[in-house]
Design an enzyme around this catalytic site. Structure first.
Site, PDB file in Angstrom:
ATOM      1  N   SER A 137       0.823  -1.216   0.000  1.00 39.65           N
ATOM      2  CA  SER A 137       0.000   0.000   0.000  1.00 39.65           C
ATOM      3  C   SER A 137       0.852   1.259   0.000  1.00 39.65           C
ATOM      4  O   SER A 137       0.363   2.345  -0.334  1.00 39.65           O
ATOM      5  CB  SER A 137      -0.908   0.009   1.233  1.00 39.65           C
ATOM      6  OG  SER A 137      -0.140   0.006   2.417  1.00 39.65           O
ATOM      7  N   LYS A 138       2.120   1.144   0.362  1.00 41.25           N
ATOM      8  CA  LYS A 138       2.985   2.322   0.465  1.00 41.25           C
ATOM      9  C   LYS A 138       3.318   2.933  -0.903  1.00 41.25           C
ATOM     10  O   LYS A 138       3.797   4.064  -0.971  1.00 41.25           O
ATOM     11  CB  LYS A 138       4.271   1.958   1.217  1.00 41.25           C
ATOM     12  CG  LYS A 138       4.034   1.545   2.657  1.00 41.25           C
ATOM     13  CD  LYS A 138       3.394   2.654   3.487  1.00 41.25           C
ATOM     14  CE  LYS A 138       3.297   2.257   4.950  1.00 41.25           C
ATOM     15  NZ  LYS A 138       2.706   3.321   5.785  1.00 41.25           N
ATOM     16  N   ASP A 139       3.072   2.191  -1.985  1.00 37.31           N
ATOM     17  CA  ASP A 139       3.245   2.780  -3.319  1.00 37.31           C
ATOM     18  C   ASP A 139       2.388   4.035  -3.454  1.00 37.31           C
ATOM     19  O   ASP A 139       2.803   5.038  -4.050  1.00 37.31           O
ATOM     20  CB  ASP A 139       2.821   1.796  -4.404  1.00 37.31           C
ATOM     21  CG  ASP A 139       3.838   0.696  -4.645  1.00 37.31           C
ATOM     22  OD1 ASP A 139       4.854   0.659  -3.933  1.00 37.31           O
ATOM     23  OD2 ASP A 139       3.601  -0.131  -5.536  1.00 37.31           O
TER      24      ASP A 139
END
Length: 346
Positions: A47-49
């Site tokens: 999710s950090k993208d």
């Protein structure tokens, strides 16, 4: 986004729009319907993208980031990988201060993506000069033309999920979501997603997942920072020994604490029952769902979305290693080593 016949200009065009996948076997005994928002389908496998791309592009628009600059960040691994990936495409140097709690797999991945990595001791206070927060600040002060992302105290972390994850879940559930269960580390994912969902329907219940050894749950309930809550734990990317301002506690209804051991086994169970190879925090989120079901939180009409933050490949030397699990004392009469799964032909 330039897209013709499913041909993309670069890997960044694939960030977001991750699938919502129905959980069938692991949730069979529970009341309601359960869906996983599987963030491993982002190109950087987490999710950090979303956060990395959003914050960097906002910094570019505001003129904070210029060609040739260096991006500095603190990370338990996933954000660092995403920032390194974005930096490659956009032409920035990348320096990452990483917690020693991060798996060897994650650290090797960061180096492979061209980042310069500083590994800092995990079990020191946030204001200790050796902590990854303080190391990142020092490097930022020393390096001319550097930008410190500072995800823990950057409200753009919330905005990234308000503008992407929240709308995606609302659309994918056709507005029928009743519960969101998500881990809280920096707090950006749960806060931004919750903010959007509650604007659409204030009755959506948002439940955060915290670790034993972290201060987050107690702070949510009392608004007091209690150092006595802090002790070492193994889950990466979940919980904190400080209060991140990127967490909007007002949009979170409650928190559930989970153990290292149960979260590890639940991650393995997800792989064996649903065919989803997910990371440690995904196991933690699913473990929280189990505990919530036992507590009678769900009903027949519940439509629950569980956020699975990253991919299992980042934990091969940890929760998917029988040796590591044995070393932690995580195998017992209930959870035995599945050595019989491997047969060596001589």
């Amino acid at each position: 986004m330039a897209q013709k016949n499913q041909v993309f200009d670069n890997v960044l065009d694939l960030v977001g729009n991750t699938p919502l996948i129905k959980l069938n076997t692991i949730t069979a005994p529970f009341k309601g319907e359960f869906y996983a928002k599987v963030e491993a389908f982002n190109p950087g496998h987490s999710s950090k993208d979303r956060v990395a791309l959003y914050i960097i592009e906002q910094a570019e628009k505001k003129g904070i980031l210029k060609p040739g600059d260096t991006i500095i960040e603190t990370t338990s691994g996933n954000t660092g990988f995403s920032i390194a990936m974005v930096s490659i495409i956009k032409g920035y140097d990348c320096i990452l201060a990483v917690s020693s709690k991060s798996s060897a797999d994650k650290i090797d991945m960061l180096k492979t993506m061209g980042a310069k990595v500083y590994v800092c001791p995990a079990n020191v206070s946030a204001d200790d000069p050796r902590s990854y927060y303080e190391v990142a600040k020092r490097l930022h002060n020393e390096i001319k033309g550097s930008v410190y992302i500072n995800q823990y105290f950057n409200e753009l972390n919330i905005d990234a999920h308000y503008n992407s994850t929240g709308p995606e879940i609302w659309k994918q559930t056709e507005g029928e979501i009743t519960h969101l269960v998500a881990c809280s580390g920096t707090g950006g994912t749960i806060s931004g997603t919750a903010k959007y969902l509650k604007e659409q329907n204030p009755n959506v219940k948002v439940i955060g997942v915290d670790a034993f050894g972290s201060v987050i749950k107690k702070y949510h309930e009392t608004r007091e920072f209690d150092e006595k809550e802090i002790y070492p734990y193994r889950i990466e990317g979940l919980g904190k020994n400080l209060i991140p301002t990127a967490t909007d506690f007002d949009v979170i209804d409650s928190f559930v604490k989970v153990t290292d051991e149960e979260s590890a086994h639940t991650a393995r169970q997800i792989a064996k029952t649903e065919g989803l190879f997910v990371g440690y925090t995904s196991g933690a989120a699913m473990q929280a769902v189990k505990q919530l079901d036992e507590a009678g939180e769900f009903h027949e009409n519940s439509k629950v979305v569980v956020l699975f933050p990253d991919h299992g490949s980042r934990y091969m030397s940890k929760i998917y290693s029988d040796k590591w699990m044995t070393d932690q004392g995580f195998f017992d009469s209930k959870n035995k080593v599945a050595a019989e799964s491997i047969q060596y032909v001589k």
